[in-house]
Structure formats: structure tokens, C-alpha cells
Design an enzyme around this catalytic site. Sequence first.
Site, mmCIF file in Angstrom:
data_model
loop_
_atom_site.group_PDB
_atom_site.id
_atom_site.type_symbol
_atom_site.label_atom_id
_atom_site.label_comp_id
_atom_site.label_asym_id
_atom_site.label_seq_id
_atom_site.Cartn_x
_atom_site.Cartn_y
_atom_site.Cartn_z
ATOM 1 N N ALA A 39 0.823 -1.205 0.000
ATOM 2 C CA ALA A 39 0.000 0.000 0.000
ATOM 3 C C ALA A 39 0.864 1.266 0.000
ATOM 4 O O ALA A 39 0.760 2.104 -0.904
ATOM 5 C CB ALA A 39 -0.921 -0.012 1.215
ATOM 6 N N ASP A 60 10.209 -6.180 -3.218
ATOM 7 C CA ASP A 60 9.023 -6.725 -2.548
ATOM 8 C C ASP A 60 9.020 -8.242 -2.667
ATOM 9 O O ASP A 60 9.383 -8.792 -3.697
ATOM 10 C CB ASP A 60 7.736 -6.150 -3.142
ATOM 11 C CG ASP A 60 6.541 -6.432 -2.248
ATOM 12 O OD1 ASP A 60 6.112 -5.521 -1.516
ATOM 13 O OD2 ASP A 60 6.045 -7.591 -2.257
ATOM 14 N N ARG A 71 -6.453 -0.800 -1.384
ATOM 15 C CA ARG A 71 -5.518 0.241 -0.945
ATOM 16 C C ARG A 71 -4.198 0.274 -1.699
ATOM 17 O O ARG A 71 -3.418 1.188 -1.518
ATOM 18 C CB ARG A 71 -5.217 0.051 0.546
ATOM 19 C CG ARG A 71 -4.493 -1.235 0.825
ATOM 20 C CD ARG A 71 -4.492 -1.591 2.303
ATOM 21 N NE ARG A 71 -3.817 -2.855 2.535
ATOM 22 C CZ ARG A 71 -4.326 -4.058 2.274
ATOM 23 N NH1 ARG A 71 -5.526 -4.184 1.746
ATOM 24 N NH2 ARG A 71 -3.629 -5.159 2.498
ATOM 25 N N LYS A 86 4.309 -8.428 -6.657
ATOM 26 C CA LYS A 86 4.040 -6.992 -6.636
ATOM 27 C C LYS A 86 5.152 -6.205 -7.324
ATOM 28 O O LYS A 86 4.892 -5.205 -8.004
ATOM 29 C CB LYS A 86 3.864 -6.521 -5.193
ATOM 30 C CG LYS A 86 2.595 -7.067 -4.566
ATOM 31 C CD LYS A 86 2.431 -6.619 -3.127
ATOM 32 C CE LYS A 86 1.169 -7.260 -2.551
ATOM 33 N NZ LYS A 86 0.970 -6.920 -1.134
ATOM 34 N N ASP A 130 5.889 -3.657 6.356
ATOM 35 C CA ASP A 130 4.796 -3.813 7.307
ATOM 36 C C ASP A 130 5.304 -4.413 8.611
ATOM 37 O O ASP A 130 4.536 -4.962 9.374
ATOM 38 C CB ASP A 130 3.700 -4.703 6.697
ATOM 39 C CG ASP A 130 4.239 -6.070 6.285
ATOM 40 O OD1 ASP A 130 5.408 -6.383 6.606
ATOM 41 O OD2 ASP A 130 3.493 -6.839 5.651
ATOM 42 N N THR A 134 12.208 -5.602 9.508
ATOM 43 C CA THR A 134 12.771 -5.066 8.262
ATOM 44 C C THR A 134 13.138 -3.594 8.427
ATOM 45 O O THR A 134 14.151 -3.137 7.895
ATOM 46 C CB THR A 134 11.767 -5.251 7.096
ATOM 47 O OG1 THR A 134 11.284 -6.585 7.111
ATOM 48 C CG2 THR A 134 12.441 -4.970 5.762
ATOM 49 N N CYS A 174 16.970 4.991 18.186
ATOM 50 C CA CYS A 174 16.840 6.028 19.219
ATOM 51 C C CYS A 174 15.403 6.078 19.734
ATOM 52 O O CYS A 174 15.162 6.324 20.907
ATOM 53 C CB CYS A 174 17.180 7.403 18.661
ATOM 54 S SG CYS A 174 18.882 7.641 18.171
ATOM 55 N N CYS A 187 -2.698 -4.821 10.119
ATOM 56 C CA CYS A 187 -3.816 -4.724 9.179
ATOM 57 C C CYS A 187 -4.660 -5.996 9.236
ATOM 58 O O CYS A 187 -5.819 -6.000 8.867
ATOM 59 C CB CYS A 187 -3.301 -4.512 7.772
ATOM 60 S SG CYS A 187 -2.154 -3.153 7.661
ATOM 61 N N CYS A 248 23.167 4.485 15.972
ATOM 62 C CA CYS A 248 23.761 5.694 15.392
ATOM 63 C C CYS A 248 24.890 6.273 16.247
ATOM 64 O O CYS A 248 25.679 7.074 15.743
ATOM 65 C CB CYS A 248 22.695 6.743 15.086
ATOM 66 S SG CYS A 248 21.874 7.451 16.505
HETATM 67 ZN ZN ZN Z 1 20.061 6.184 16.984
#
Ligand code: ZN
Length: 341
Positions: A39, A60, A71, A86, A130, A134, A174, A187, A248
Site C-alpha cells: 500500500a 518486494d 488500498r 508486486k 509492514d 525489516t 533512538c 492490518c 547511530c
Molecule cells: Zn540512533
Amino acid sequence: MAGQGEQSKYSRQVLFAGIGEAGQRRLGEARVALVGCGALGSAQANALARAGVGALRLIDRDFVEESNLQRQMLFDEADAREALPKAVAAERKLRLINSATRVEGVVADLVPENAEELLGGFDLFLDGTDNFETRWLLNDVAVKHGRPWVYGAVVASYGVTMAIVPGQGACLTCLMEEPGAGLEETCDTVGVINPAVNWVAALQVSQALQLLVGRWSPATAKIHRGDLWRNEFHASPLPRPRPDCRTCQRREFVHLAGKARPQVTMCGRNSVQIHERRRRLDLDELSRRLASQGDVRHNDYLLRLRVPPYELTLFADGRAIVGGTTDAATARSLYARYVGS
Ligand SMILES: [Zn+2]
């Protein structure tokens, strides 16, 4: 004439003071990778191709189903009937929308083993995933290589989005190291309406355009949260990096170093994905072998075996989506029975 055509194609965008001729040239040279083309990814890819971004890679792992069409704006009923991946269906559609954009659909799951290769050489990444596994992987690659990415999530009528620009604000770790309260909803359990998707995607694309033309500033960027059913919207300043952030600040890329996940329950249906078996499948051969076991259909990209109440969808790269169960052990045993272990 071709030059004239290109010029008139983007004339309203070039007139816009924030972009102009120089910005349009930068868009034409930009390379953007989209992770997930459901979506959010459909809406992002549609907008960026029309805006004249030079190259789009769409990554994908899934295929088009009828329940997506409500959607996922790049797909139609024919794509669902053919069960096209997709990434393939989106690539075809986007080429019709703007032949000047180099579009490449990649049918794959973004995992630690392929993430740096699939995202390498791209200026910016957009989140159309989603799931948080990932997203954390994407965050690791972005921070490690100093590339911006734009986080976006949507469920029901609620969405949240934020640009993550290494060195200029907080990263995803963070904000959260583990999924927080409320994020267990998917969903699958509470549904989703398409205006919420398009609102999040519009904010993501707006951030992307600002970043690509060099007009993005951490001083004006925001975390946006909104509920399109309650008509409630909230924008807050970008948080500062957390001093002890492992990603980071300490530069420990634990998701990138991690082993591939054994299986994932996917958003949008009662199913389990198996993707630790990284060997290619010969779909023609498999189709002949499974013909006596149940209803088998296949195209160039995937094979589908119906053995009620289950449905196995096998991809050429060895992945499988087992429908009809959310139990990993059941899914593995079906895979072993019909494909081999
Ligand atoms: Zn960070």
C-alpha cells in the site's frame, strides 16, 4: 521535441519555487530504493515516477491478491488473477506512467544477507514495509552508509512518519529498540483504510523530494502522527539522537549482523512465510511433481498449490508463503512434505 516533452511533463513542478529547474535536474539524477511495494510502496512509487525521479528500485517479496486492491493503488484485478509478484506488476505499471524513470522490480525479501547489496548505490530509501524487523535492518544499512530514509507506518486509520537522516537527528533505534505498546496491531487484526495509507505516503514522498533536491532541514522536519477517522493530527520536532543509541552512536549494526529470520507471519492474511531455505526451485519441474497432490497453478515467478485448508505459494528463489495457518511448525511440515527439507 523530446526535450520539449520532458520540459512540459514536469512544468507544474518546475514552476513550484521549492523545486525549480535545478531541483528537477537533481530529481532526474536521483536513485531511490523502495522497500516494500504494497500500500505505502505503491503510493510512493507512483508519486516518485510521476515526479521524474531518475531510478526506482522496488523490492518486494509478496504477490498481488484481490484483498490488496482496496488500498494498493498500482495493482488491478488482472494482476491479482495472475498472482503477479508486486515488484513485477508495479514495474510494468510504472513504465506506462513515466518511461523516463528507470524502474526495476526485485522479487526478494530484504534480509541481512542481501540488504547492503540491494540498497547499495541508492541515494535514499523509502519504508513501505509492514514490520519492524525489516525497518530496523533498513535503519542499520542507512546509518552504516550515511543514507537518509523515511519511516512510515499505517494501520486502521492511524499513521506515523518521520525522515531519518544520519547525523541530523534521531534514528529508528533512538526511538525504539523493541516494538512498543500498540504496535502489535496489524492490518490483519484491525484493518486499514486507504486515505490513511495515502496520507502517510504523501508525507514520506514530500520528505523524499525535499531531501533529493537539497531543501530538507532538520529544523523544520517533524514526526507526524495522524488519525484520519478521528481527524486528529499531531506534529512534533525531530528528536535528538539518544547518546547511548547502539545504532547511530555506538555503530553496532545488530540487525545487519543477524542471521536471517526463520519465519515471519505476514500482515494482511492468515499465513507464515518460510525463507531460510535459500536454494532456487525449478517451478516447471515442481509443477509436474505436485500435479497429483492438489490444484497447481504457476507462472514465471511463482507456483501455487492448493491443498485445503492450506495454500502453498512457492517462489523461484526458494521462499514459500503457507496460507491457512499462523503456526510455524505446521508451515514447515507442509513445506517439507511438498517441496522437501
Ligand atoms: Zn540512533
